[in-house]
Design an enzyme around this catalytic site. Sequence first.
Site, short mmCIF file in Angstrom:
data_model
loop_
_atom_site.label_atom_id
_atom_site.label_comp_id
_atom_site.label_asym_id
_atom_site.label_seq_id
_atom_site.Cartn_x
_atom_site.Cartn_y
_atom_site.Cartn_z
N LYS A 16 95.17 126.48 -12.09
CA LYS A 16 96.06 125.49 -12.72
C LYS A 16 95.30 124.24 -13.19
O LYS A 16 95.55 123.75 -14.27
CB LYS A 16 97.16 125.04 -11.74
CG LYS A 16 98.13 126.12 -11.35
CD LYS A 16 99.28 125.55 -10.53
CE LYS A 16 98.88 124.96 -9.19
NZ LYS A 16 98.36 125.92 -8.21
N ARG A 91 106.08 121.40 -5.06
CA ARG A 91 105.65 122.53 -4.24
C ARG A 91 106.75 122.98 -3.28
O ARG A 91 106.54 123.92 -2.53
CB ARG A 91 104.43 122.12 -3.42
CG ARG A 91 103.09 122.58 -4.00
CD ARG A 91 102.03 122.08 -3.06
NE ARG A 91 100.77 122.74 -3.13
CZ ARG A 91 99.72 122.29 -3.83
NH1 ARG A 91 99.84 121.24 -4.57
NH2 ARG A 91 98.57 122.92 -3.76
N ARG A 125 84.78 128.08 -5.75
CA ARG A 125 85.06 126.84 -6.48
C ARG A 125 84.24 125.67 -5.95
O ARG A 125 84.04 125.52 -4.75
CB ARG A 125 86.55 126.53 -6.34
CG ARG A 125 86.99 125.43 -7.25
CD ARG A 125 88.38 125.63 -7.69
NE ARG A 125 89.33 125.17 -6.68
CZ ARG A 125 90.64 125.17 -6.88
NH1 ARG A 125 91.15 125.65 -7.99
NH2 ARG A 125 91.44 124.72 -5.95
N ARG A 158 85.45 122.02 -1.25
CA ARG A 158 86.50 121.29 -0.55
C ARG A 158 86.71 121.86 0.86
O ARG A 158 86.62 123.05 1.08
CB ARG A 158 87.82 121.41 -1.34
CG ARG A 158 87.88 120.44 -2.48
CD ARG A 158 88.99 120.75 -3.45
NE ARG A 158 90.24 121.17 -2.85
CZ ARG A 158 91.32 121.50 -3.55
NH1 ARG A 158 91.29 121.46 -4.87
NH2 ARG A 158 92.42 121.88 -2.96
N ARG A 169 97.00 127.87 3.32
CA ARG A 169 97.55 127.45 2.02
C ARG A 169 98.34 128.57 1.36
O ARG A 169 99.38 128.34 0.75
CB ARG A 169 96.42 126.98 1.10
CG ARG A 169 95.89 125.62 1.50
CD ARG A 169 94.61 125.29 0.79
NE ARG A 169 94.80 125.03 -0.62
CZ ARG A 169 93.81 125.04 -1.51
NH1 ARG A 169 92.58 125.29 -1.13
NH2 ARG A 169 94.05 124.79 -2.77
#
Length: 215
Positions: A16, A91, A125, A158, A169
Site C-alpha cells: 500500500k 483499520r 522490506r 522495522r 499483524r
Amino acid sequence: MKTLNIVLLGAPGVGKGTYAEILSKKYKIPHVSTGQMFRDAIKERSELGKKVESFITKGDLVPDDITIDVIKERLKEEDCKKGFLLDGFPRTIPQAEALEKMRKISKVLNFVASEENIIERLSGRRTCKKCGAIFHVKNIPPKVEGICDECGGELYQREDETPEAIKVRMKEYNRKTKPLVDFYKKRGLLVNIDANYPFEEIEKIVSQCEMALKK
Ligand code: AMP
C-alpha cells in the site's frame, strides 16, 4: 479537478505504501499513513510516541480513540482539502465509522495478494530512518546497500517486521481490518486491485488503480 478522498485497504505487506507514493505524485494529493505518523512520533519521543510505542513494537493495533484523533487533526490541514490517500487507516469498523463523519470517501482500493507474496514482501522490506521511503532487498534494492536513494538516510528493518510481529499483524488484520471489505462493498465504494504482480510489473497494479479512479 474533482476531489479524490481515497482509502487504500489490504493486508500488511501488500505494498500500500509504495502504491500510495506513486498515486500521490500522479494525482498531487498527500499520502497519509498513520503508521508513518506513529513512527515519526516515536522517533521524536513526543507524548503520542510514548503512548503508541509498545503497541507498534508488538504488532498490535493502537487503540481507536488515539488513532481517530490523529487522523481528525491531519485531515484538517490545508494539503488535504483537494483530497488524500489514506494508507493504513481505517483499520477497524469504529475507525471507518468515524471517518464517514469526517469526509465523504470517493473510492476504496482493496489490494489483494497471496499470503506467500505478502510474507516475502514484508520480510525483505527496508525503510528509511529519515524520510520513511520503502525499499526491498530483492525487489526494490537501493542504489547503495543500506542507504536511502531519496535522502541518503540509513535503511533499517522495522521492529514489527520480525516473524513474530508479522504473525500478530496478520492476525489483527484478519480479525479487525478484513471486515472493512464488506463495510465498503455495501456502500458501493470498493474496487479490488490484483496486486499479485512482481515489482517489475508494478505499472499493471497502478493502471488498475487509475482505471478505478476514473469511474
Ligand atoms: P503500517 O505502517 O500501516 O503497517 O502501521 C504500523 C503499525 O502502526 C501497525 O501495525 C499498528 O500497530 C499501527 N497502526 C497504524 N495505523 C493504525 C490504525 N489505523 N489503527 C491502529 N493501529 C495502527
